[in-house]
Design a protein around this motif. Structure first.
Motif, PDB file in Angstrom:
ATOM      1  N   ASP A  76       0.829  -1.215   0.000  1.00  0.00           N
ATOM      2  CA  ASP A  76       0.000   0.000   0.000  1.00  0.00           C
ATOM      3  C   ASP A  76       0.859   1.259   0.000  1.00  0.00           C
ATOM      4  O   ASP A  76       1.936   1.288   0.592  1.00  0.00           O
ATOM      5  N   PHE A  77       0.353   2.284  -0.647  1.00  0.00           N
ATOM      6  CA  PHE A  77       1.062   3.574  -0.646  1.00  0.00           C
ATOM      7  C   PHE A  77       0.026   4.671  -0.888  1.00  0.00           C
ATOM      8  O   PHE A  77      -1.073   4.398  -1.349  1.00  0.00           O
ATOM      9  N   GLU A  78       0.435   5.873  -0.547  1.00  0.00           N
ATOM     10  CA  GLU A  78      -0.416   7.017  -0.902  1.00  0.00           C
ATOM     11  C   GLU A  78       0.064   7.571  -2.227  1.00  0.00           C
ATOM     12  O   GLU A  78       1.260   7.630  -2.489  1.00  0.00           O
ATOM     13  N   TYR A  79      -0.889   8.017  -3.002  1.00  0.00           N
ATOM     14  CA  TYR A  79      -0.576   8.383  -4.380  1.00  0.00           C
ATOM     15  C   TYR A  79      -0.789   9.887  -4.576  1.00  0.00           C
ATOM     16  O   TYR A  79      -1.806  10.438  -4.159  1.00  0.00           O
ATOM     17  N   HIS A  80       0.181  10.520  -5.201  1.00  0.00           N
ATOM     18  CA  HIS A  80       0.083  11.959  -5.508  1.00  0.00           C
ATOM     19  C   HIS A  80       0.348  12.143  -6.993  1.00  0.00           C
ATOM     20  O   HIS A  80       1.246  11.519  -7.536  1.00  0.00           O
ATOM     21  N   ALA A  81      -0.436  13.038  -7.602  1.00  0.00           N
ATOM     22  CA  ALA A  81      -0.203  13.316  -9.024  1.00  0.00           C
ATOM     23  C   ALA A  81      -0.251  14.827  -9.231  1.00  0.00           C
ATOM     24  O   ALA A  81      -1.243  15.378  -9.695  1.00  0.00           O
ATOM     25  N   PRO A  82       0.854  15.495  -8.857  1.00  0.00           N
ATOM     26  CA  PRO A  82       0.876  16.962  -8.950  1.00  0.00           C
ATOM     27  C   PRO A  82       0.710  17.444 -10.387  1.00  0.00           C
ATOM     28  O   PRO A  82       1.027  16.724 -11.329  1.00  0.00           O
ATOM     29  N   LYS A  83       0.228  18.709 -10.513  1.00  0.00           N
ATOM     30  CA  LYS A  83      -0.066  19.267 -11.835  1.00  0.00           C
ATOM     31  C   LYS A  83       1.089  20.091 -12.399  1.00  0.00           C
ATOM     32  O   LYS A  83       1.035  20.531 -13.537  1.00  0.00           O
ATOM     33  N   SER A  84       2.094  20.379 -11.552  1.00  0.00           N
ATOM     34  CA  SER A  84       3.227  21.166 -12.051  1.00  0.00           C
ATOM     35  C   SER A  84       4.498  20.694 -11.371  1.00  0.00           C
ATOM     36  O   SER A  84       4.457  20.031 -10.331  1.00  0.00           O
ATOM     37  N   VAL A  85       5.641  21.075 -11.973  1.00  0.00           N
ATOM     38  CA  VAL A  85       6.922  20.717 -11.375  1.00  0.00           C
ATOM     39  C   VAL A  85       7.031  21.344  -9.993  1.00  0.00           C
ATOM     40  O   VAL A  85       7.486  20.703  -9.034  1.00  0.00           O
ATOM     41  N   ALA A  86       6.571  22.572  -9.866  1.00  0.00           N
ATOM     42  CA  ALA A  86       6.665  23.264  -8.586  1.00  0.00           C
ATOM     43  C   ALA A  86       5.870  22.525  -7.513  1.00  0.00           C
ATOM     44  O   ALA A  86       6.338  22.321  -6.387  1.00  0.00           O
ATOM     45  N   GLU A  87       4.664  22.094  -7.899  1.00  0.00           N
ATOM     46  CA  GLU A  87       3.843  21.360  -6.932  1.00  0.00           C
ATOM     47  C   GLU A  87       4.503  20.033  -6.562  1.00  0.00           C
ATOM     48  O   GLU A  87       4.516  19.632  -5.397  1.00  0.00           O
ATOM     49  N   ALA A  88       5.061  19.372  -7.570  1.00  0.00           N
ATOM     50  CA  ALA A  88       5.742  18.101  -7.306  1.00  0.00           C
ATOM     51  C   ALA A  88       6.897  18.317  -6.329  1.00  0.00           C
ATOM     52  O   ALA A  88       7.086  17.548  -5.379  1.00  0.00           O
ATOM     53  N   CYS A  89       7.656  19.385  -6.561  1.00  0.00           N
ATOM     54  CA  CYS A  89       8.801  19.673  -5.684  1.00  0.00           C
ATOM     55  C   CYS A  89       8.330  19.966  -4.263  1.00  0.00           C
ATOM     56  O   CYS A  89       8.959  19.531  -3.290  1.00  0.00           O
TER      57      CYS A  89
END
Lengths: 288, 799
Positions: free
Chosen positions: A5-18
């Motif tokens: 199991d893991f939590e999943y993130h799918a940011p919309k921009s490089v800045a958000e991902a960072c």
């Protein structure tokens, strides 16, 4: 097969991902194509609490020509590299290296950035990129930095990427090289990892080489450049003996180990043969 | 042979083609049932260990877990495939014998919960020393895999026919070679799965099996149920190659879990678990001795083998017998000795892989025969033609061979491949090799002792005659038997293939058939189908006789039309006659069954390898060797088979290509590798190197005109026989290219490179010696020295 199991993130921009990566620290792993990360999770080698998917960061998929350089987004898939008209025209050796990698399904998913960050010595794209003197751009919440790709690896599956960083792009500078190629020895014609591989770039001037870069895969704990073999070639008249000697020096500089794909002795022999043949091909056929 | 057949002998499209290519076909793993649970089996992480305790309490408490079972919850009766050695348990109770041995199982609401639950089962082990090297498993002091089998001997065979020692003593030339084969795994594309469900006392299992009948038999036995209360259904199946012939444990565990929960349970293996369950090719040590006369005619042969059986018997007793029993088929000789030990090791159990025990011994024998030919200076093709078996002969071990065109196969493949030209003119680094093979057309005796027929069939004609349904217990595992049997049914009925339907491999609906193994279905199931079709045709002609007012024996039926043989005139359609039959005489049905005649001799093990007919074939392959890397490029392969009458040429050549593909993999590319703890190092498809489409060379496949008098329409097998020559053919082509023999499988690039390197080093050393000698001679000023003889062929074993 069990994916923990893991939590999943799918940011919309490089800045958000960072920002997400900065917050989660070592609890997070970046997910690009997933062909390495998900496999490691399935076989129990990796169990991150969070996966940060880069799938929405379409700006990182571009392959483009800029003054003085070619830029490849880190999310460009192997098949994107293989089919890129731009890369085929400028550095055909790179699409051809991508074509040796895996099945179509995997080549549609796997990314050049992932292939680099995964850091394994049998990776197919780093050798030819290093031969082409590529550098990489790393981005984090604290800013950006670039480094030559050849400085990125420092041990098996060990790279200089820092926590919170994302590999965002690869740059190939315009260069004086006249030819380059990647020769891989696999144990079948498709879907085989390299038993050993050699990438070279050469700058031919008349009867001699002005410049040369030789990079080996599956020949040491990391992808390595063999500068001794390179130096042996520069300024000397090109002939088969010269190339064979460079192959010998490359083999001497390699440190392969016994693996299920081949003994150290056999792999060292392959380094010698592949180096010699790659040099000949790049000298005779240009970027191919 | 005059061929007036309407349906057989034609490459009709596969009956399941559209469903398969559109993805509509449902395999066992695609099926879903209301309330279905998912089941997984917990397996041993150790090659050999005593089980001290099993604690399932934490797993039982996990939400979503519906049942957890161990040896305490299942029948303790041992099972297996070979009745002489039932040595497997549903779950281990005392100790585990290989990495992957079954310990417990869970049934859960979903697959993820299964994996969590398995992690919560606590098994305490006392790790024991393991027997991992089959060549030493019989030594004193080795760990005992099964206490009941001293020195780890699972099967021991000593057979002698004729007088071998006398013949060897009288031979012009006697030679011994030893070879070692490797473990390979069938690797069907579809993973094993089973869905088990109960309705009161009746158990139904959907299973990816090659033999619903054997499953039904063994499951009924294990659970002490009447066979009639066990229903086995085989949905579409994605390849078996011998690996899905026997109970896998999935059915037993699934049946118990389904009983406990009252819900259908789907159990399945993933790719790594498939490798661990195994039942693939035995690794084998093979020593071959032959004595020949000055022309190369074989006078006597001795085979001395040891087989790595793994932890259980599986079908391995038969594999062990097959290894030696089939060797005297392609070549005629009277004196033959076969000694074999199949030993237990703490590794996954080996079983029947395509070609069963035969391909590796054939590799050894064919390589050895080329060495003999080289010793005598005989062309490898000639030595095979000299020794080729003739039709209507009996092997030293009492196998009766009716049709046999091995000589014609060799002569044809010689021409097709350009053998004589290439043998003279191939450039350095290129080589050409030949080998032969043969295989049973169905086993003469069932796997467990029974007097039941081996195959049976019904045909039901639709009431208006517009369709006919074939009911058969035979098993299409991808090879195309459903198509071929429908062609045979239509031919026998005088009907059309396009109007055939088939219901197959459901023990409750379809009549008995032993299933897809030993290359038996076209012949044996076909014999039953032919009989059923002929019964339909008799009734059709009888009905038509009254409709036309003509005698039935003047009528015939073909391609769906009934007509008079002696006079033209009025004909009737199959449909109108069938409908009239239904109205006046009731359902139009045909029945058939097949039992082989009594076959074989009376010595111990005489039954194994018996068959009503044997296929024969010869292959030539051309290779190019990269001497710097050892890389082998296959330039081309030519295959000629004697497989009797061909029912569907396209499917036949598909079988040849597929068998060649598997044989190629075994020859050069595939090997299951273990670490020093008995764990598989490459239980996945990246490093277990199945070949890909781009690795396949051009293949030219032909058949010789052949007719097997005992078979329906003269058919024989092809699906496994075509694997038998391939390994030896590669060995011989590589030998021809390099002048050096690699004596162990796989003939990998690295072994080829090493053999060449060692050859070079030997030649350099010889050269140095020669130079030194010359120098010394020169000093002695002795000028009349003869030149050194040419170097003899070199034999290296870089394993």
């Amino acid at each position: 097969m069990y994916v923990p199991d893991f939590e999943y993130h799918a940011p919309k921009s490089v800045a958000e991902a960072c920002a997400i990566l900065a917050e989660l620290g070592d609890r997070a792993t970046v997910l690009a194509g997933g062909t390495d990360v998900l496999h490691k999770m399935k076989v129990g080698k990796l169990a991150p609490e969070h996966l940060v998917s880069l799938k929405h960061l379409d700006e990182l998929r571009d392959i483009r020509e800029e003054p003085g350089r070619v830029v490849i987004g880190a999310l460009a898939s192997h098949n994107q590299i293989y089919t890129s008209r731009l890369l085929q025209r400028r550095y055909l050796s790179l699409p051809m290296a991508a074509h040796t990698m895996a099945s179509n399904q995997i080549c549609n998913l796997g990314t050049v950035g992932g292939n680099i960050v995964n850091g394994v010595p049998s990776a197919d794209l780093p050798p030819i990129l290093i031969a082409l003197n590529a550098s990489i751009r790393l981005t984090s919440a604290h800013g950006e930095r670039t480094m030559p790709l050849e400085d990125f690896f420092h041990g098996s599956a060990q790279t200089r990427i820092e926590q919170g960083e994302i590999l965002t792009e690869i740059e190939i500078p315009d260069q004086a090289s006249t030819g380059s190629t990647y020769l891989k020895f696999g144990l079948r014609r498709s879907g085989a990892l390299a038993v050993a591989a050699a990438a070279v770039s050469v700058q031919v001037a008349g009867e001699t080489l002005h410049g040369v870069r030789i990079v080996l895969a599956s020949a040491a704990p990391t992808v390595i450049r063999v500068t001794g073999a390179e130096r042996s070639l520069v300024g000397r008249r090109i002939d088969d003996d010269l190339l064979a000697e460079a192959g010998y020096l490359a083999a001497q500089a390699s440190s392969p180990r016994d693996s299920i794909r081949g003994s150290a002795e056999y792999r060292r022999n392959l380094v010698e043969v592949l180096t010699k043949r790659a040099l000949r091909k790049a000298i005779d056929e240009g970027h191919a | 042979m005059s061929d007036n057949h309407k349906v057989i002998g034609r490459s009709v499209p596969r009956i399941d083609g559209p469903e398969k290519v559109t993805g509509a076909a449902k395999y066992t793993g695609d099926l879903k049932f209301p309330n279905m649970l998912y089941g997984k089996i917990l397996t041993s992480p150790h090659a050999h260990a005593r089980i001290l305790s099993i604690d399932t309490s934490a797993a039982e408490r996990l939400p979503g877990v519906k049942a957890v079972i161990t040896h305490k919850d299942v029948p303790t009766l041992k099972y297996g495939l070979s009745p002489a050695r039932w040595d497997e348990s549903i779950f281990c109770s005392d100790k585990v014998r290989f990495v992957g041995d079954k310990v417990a199982a869970v049934a859960c609401l979903d697959e993820d919960t299964c994996y969590r639950a398995l992690k919560l089962i606590k098994v305490e082990y006392e790790v024991l020393p393991a027997a991992l090297d089959f060549l030493h498993a019989m030594d004193e002091g080795q760990p005992q895999v099964h206490e009941e089998y001293a020195r780890n001997i699972n099967t021991e065979i000593h057979q002698e026919f004729g007088d071998v020692e006398k013949a060897l003593a009288e031979a012009h030339h006697v030679r011994t070679d030893t070879f070692v084969g490797q473990r390979t795994y069938q690797s069907p594309i579809e993973p094993h799965s089973a869905i088990s469900m109960w309705d009161g006392e009746k158990l139904t299992i959907y299973s990816s099996t090659q033999s619903p009948h054997y499953f039904q038999h063994y499951i009924a036995r294990e659970f002490d149920m009447p066979m009639g209360d066990v229903r086995i259904i085989k949905p579409y199946l994605g390849g078996g190659f011998g690996g899905k012939l026997e109970p896998t444990g999935l059915e037993f565990a699934g049946a118990v879990l389904a009983k406990l929960t009252g819900r259908p349970v789907r159990t399945f293996y993933d790719r790594a678990e498939m490798f661990a369950h195994n039942r693939g090719r035995h690794a084998q040590y093979m020593e071959i001795t032959t004595g020949v006369d000055k022309d190369g005619k074989i006078l006597a042969a001795k085979a001395n083998f040891i087989m790595d059986g793994g932890a259980y018997t599986s079908l391995g007793i038969a594999s062990a017998y097959y290894a030696g029993a089939l060797l005297p088929l392609t070549y005629e000789f009277d004196n033959y000795q076969f000694d074999m030990f199949r030993v237990y090791t703490n590794l996954p159990a080996c079983g029947a892989q395509r070609g069963h025990g035969a391909p590796q011994p054939k590799y050894a024998f064919e390589s050895h025969l080329d060495n003999v030919a080289a010793d005598l200076g005989i062309d490898p093709m000639d030595i095979r033609i000299i020794n080729a078996r003739r039709p209507n002969t009996v092997t030293p071990n009492d196998f009766r061979v009716n049709s046999c065109k091995i000589k014609e196969c060799l002569e044809r493949v010689r021409v097709m491949s350009g053998w004589d030209e290439k043998k003279k003119n191939l450039p350095h680094g290129r080589g050409i090799g030949v080998a032969t093979g043969s295989f049973v057309t169905g086993a003469g005796y069932p796997i467990y002792r029974t007097d039941l027929p081996h195959a049976a069939a019904f045909i039901k004609v639709c009431e208006d005659g517009t369709a006919a349904t074939l009911y058969t217990g035979s098993v299409d595992i991808g090879q195309g038997s459903d198509t071929v049997l429908c062609q045979m049914a239509a031919e026998a009925m005088g009907y059309r293939y396009e109007q055939m339907k088939i219901v197959a491999a459901d023990t409750e609906i379809t009549p008995l058939d032993f299933g897809a193994y030993a290359s038996r279905q076209t012949y044996m199931s076909g014999a039953a189908v032919k009989q059923a079709g002929e019964e339909v045709k008799r009734q059709i002609l009888d009905m038509a006789s009254s409709m036309l007012g003509l005698p039935a024996d003047d009528l015939d039926c073909g391609d769906g039309m009934i007509f008079s043989k002696s006079r033209g005139g009025k004909s009737l359609t199959f449909e109108e006659v069938a409908r009239k039959h239904f109205v006046l005489r009731g359902p139009l049905l045909g029945r058939g069954s097949y039992t082989p005649p009594k076959l074989g001799g009376s010595f111990k093990g005489a039954a194994v390898g018996t068959s009503p007919a044997y296929s024969f074939g010869a292959q030539v392959g051309e290779v190019a060797i990269d001497e710097e890397t050892g890389e082998i490029s296959v330039v081309g392969i030519w295959d000629v088979h004697d497989c009797g009458k061909v029912i569907n040429p396209r499917l036949l050549h598909g079988q040849v290509h597929g068998a060649l593909y598997m044989g190629m993999g075994e020859a050069v590319w595939e090997e299951v590798l273990f670490d020093d703890k008995g764990r598989i190092k490459n239980a996945e498809l990246a490093n277990y190197r199945l070949l890909t489409a781009v690795d396949m060379p051009p293949i030219t496949s032909e058949v010789v005109d052949s007719y097997e008098p005992s078979g329906p329409w003269g058919v024989k097998e092809v699906g496994e026989g075509a694997t038998n020559p391939t390994l030896g053919m590669f060995s011989n082509a590589i030998f021809d290219a390099m002048g050096v023999r690699v004596n162990s499988l796989p003939l990998s690039y690295e072994k080829v490179w090493r053999a060449l390197k060692e050859k070079r080093e030997r030649e350099e050393a010889a050269q140095r010696e020669q130079d030194a000698r010359r120098e010394a001679q020169g000093r002695r000023a002795d000028a009349q020295r003869e030149t050194d003889p040419a170097l003899p062929p070199l034999y290296a074993n870089p394993a």
